[in-house]
Design an enzyme around this catalytic site. Structure first.
Site, PDB file in Angstrom:
ATOM      1  N   SER A  60       0.827  -1.197   0.000  1.00 21.96           N
ATOM      2  CA  SER A  60       0.000   0.000   0.000  1.00 21.96           C
ATOM      3  C   SER A  60       0.862   1.247   0.000  1.00 21.96           C
ATOM      4  O   SER A  60       2.078   1.181   0.222  1.00 21.96           O
ATOM      5  CB  SER A  60      -0.923  -0.007   1.228  1.00 21.96           C
ATOM      6  OG  SER A  60      -0.170  -0.239   2.417  1.00 21.96           O
TER       7      SER A  60
ATOM      8  N   GLU B 195       1.011   5.713   0.947  1.00 24.32           N
ATOM      9  CA  GLU B 195       0.451   6.773   1.781  1.00 24.32           C
ATOM     10  C   GLU B 195       0.661   8.148   1.155  1.00 24.32           C
ATOM     11  O   GLU B 195       1.720   8.431   0.584  1.00 24.32           O
ATOM     12  CB  GLU B 195       1.099   6.747   3.164  1.00 24.32           C
ATOM     13  CG  GLU B 195       0.547   7.787   4.124  1.00 24.32           C
ATOM     14  CD  GLU B 195       1.007   7.541   5.540  1.00 24.32           C
ATOM     15  OE1 GLU B 195       0.708   6.451   6.069  1.00 24.32           O
ATOM     16  OE2 GLU B 195       1.676   8.423   6.113  1.00 24.32           O
TER      17      GLU B 195
END
Length: 287
Positions: free
Chosen positions: A12, A14
Site C-alpha cells: 500500500s 500513503e
C-alpha cells in the site's frame, strides 16, 4: 510463528493532503502513476488536531470517486465523540472499509483543556468498535524502535497491545532502516500474545537533510553508516538518491524474504522513488 502463512501480502501507499489547489492538481498526477502499480489501498494522513481535515476529506472523496480503495487516517486528539462519529458516518457512506486509527499530535497552541474526548488511540479503537462494529478494518501504528514518548520498549509494547485488545485488525509501523529491529519487535509482540499482521512502513531516501530532521523528531533511527555515507555526498542529490534507493531496496528484500505481511510506502506525494522500489521488487507481480 512470527507470520501467518495463509495471508496474501498487502502493498500500500500513503499520501498527505496538499494545502493548495495547485498542490492537489500535482497530487492527482502522482496518484495516477502510483495507482498504475496496483496498490491494495491508498492511505491519506490527517494533520495534528484535524488541521488538514478538509484536505483529507477532499483527497479521500476524489480517490473514492475513482473507485480507488482508500484508508483515511483518523487522529483523535482534540476531537469529540460526536465529531468522530460524524466523520465515520461520512466515510461509511462513501464506501470506506479501512481506517488508520491514531492518537495524533497536539497542534501548536492547543492547550491541555482542548484535548477532546480521547487521550489515546486505544480509546479511539474502542469507540469505533462500539459505534460501528466490524464496519471498518482498523489499522493502528506500531514502533519497532519504540515511540519516543513511551519511555521504554516494554511500555511501548504495553500501549500497542492495548490498541490490539481494543479491536485493531492490523498495524503499520513507523519507518525504520534496520530489518533486525522490525523482526525483534514482531517476535516480542508474538511472545506477548499479539497476533495481528504488522506491516513495515517504508520511507524512501531522497533528501538527507529532511530525513535526518524528521527522524530526530519522530525517533526513527538512521544507522550510523548510512548517515555517514549520506553526509559524505553533501549536495550531490543524484548520489544521495541512488545510494538511498539501494539501502531501502535491500531493506525491503530482507523484510519480504523474512516473511513480512506486506509493505506500506510513505510516498511523500512523490511517485518516482516508490515506483522504482516497487518495480525493482516486482511487487506488481507478487500482488
Amino acid at each position: 510463528m512470527l507470520f501467518q502463512n495463509d495471508s496474501t501480502p498487502l502493498y500500500s501507499v500513503e499520501l498527505f493532503p496538499p494545502k493548495t489547489a495547485e498542490g492537489m492538481d500535482k497530487l492527482k498526477l502522482e496518484i495516477a502513476k502510483l495507482n498504475a502499480l496496483g496498490p491494495a489501498y491508498f492511505s491519506v494522513t490527517y494533520g495534528a488536531g484535524g488541521s488538514t481535515r478538509e484536505g483529507t476529506l477532499e483527497t479521500v472523496s476524489w480517490l473514492r470517486g475513482l473507485g480507488i480503495e482508500t484508508a483515511p487516517h483518523l487522529a483523535c486528539i482534540g476531537s469529540t465523540r460526536e465529531q468522530v462519529r460524524e466523520l465515520l458516518n461520512h466515510y461509511r457512506q462513501q464506501g470506506i472499509r479501512r481506517l488508520v486509527a491514531l492518537r495524533g499530535d497536539m497542534p501548536s497552541g492547543m492547550g491541555a483543556g482542548n484535548q477532546g474526548d480521547f487521550r489515546y488511540a486505544n480509546e479511539l479503537v474502542t469507540f469505533v468498535r462500539a459505534e460501528f462494529g466490524d464496519a471498518f478494518h482498523i489499522e493502528v501504528a506500531a514502533y519497532p524502535e519504540y515511540h519516543p514518548q513511551s519511555g521504554s520498549p516494554a511500555r511501548d509494547l504495553e500501549n500497542f497491545k492495548r490498541k490490539v485488545e481494543a479491536g485493531a485488525d492490523g498495524a503499520i509501523t513507523q519507518y525504520f532502516y534496520s530489518a533486525d529491529a522490525y523482526f525483534a519487535f514482531v517476535a516480542s509482540c508474538r511472545k506477548a500474545g499479539v497476533e495481528i499482521p504488522i506491516i513495515p512502513g517504508i520511507m524512501p531516501i531522497t533528501n538527507y537533510t529532511q530525513l535526518a530532521r524528521f527522524s530526530d523528531t519522530c525517533g526513527a533511527e538512521i544507522p550510523r553508516w548510512v548517515r555517514r555515507r549520506l553526509e559524505g555526498y553533501g549536495d550531490d542529490v543524484e548520489s544521495i538518491r541512488a545510494f538511498g534507493h539501494e539501502v531501502v531496496l535491500t531493506l525491503c528484500r530482507h523484510l519480504i524474504e523474512g516473511g513480512a505481511p506486506g509493505l506500506h510506502f510513505y510516498t511523500m506525494n512523490q511517485s518516482g522513488p516508490t515506483t522504482r522500489l516497487w518495480n525493482d521488487l516486482e511487487l506488481a507481480i507478487v500482488h
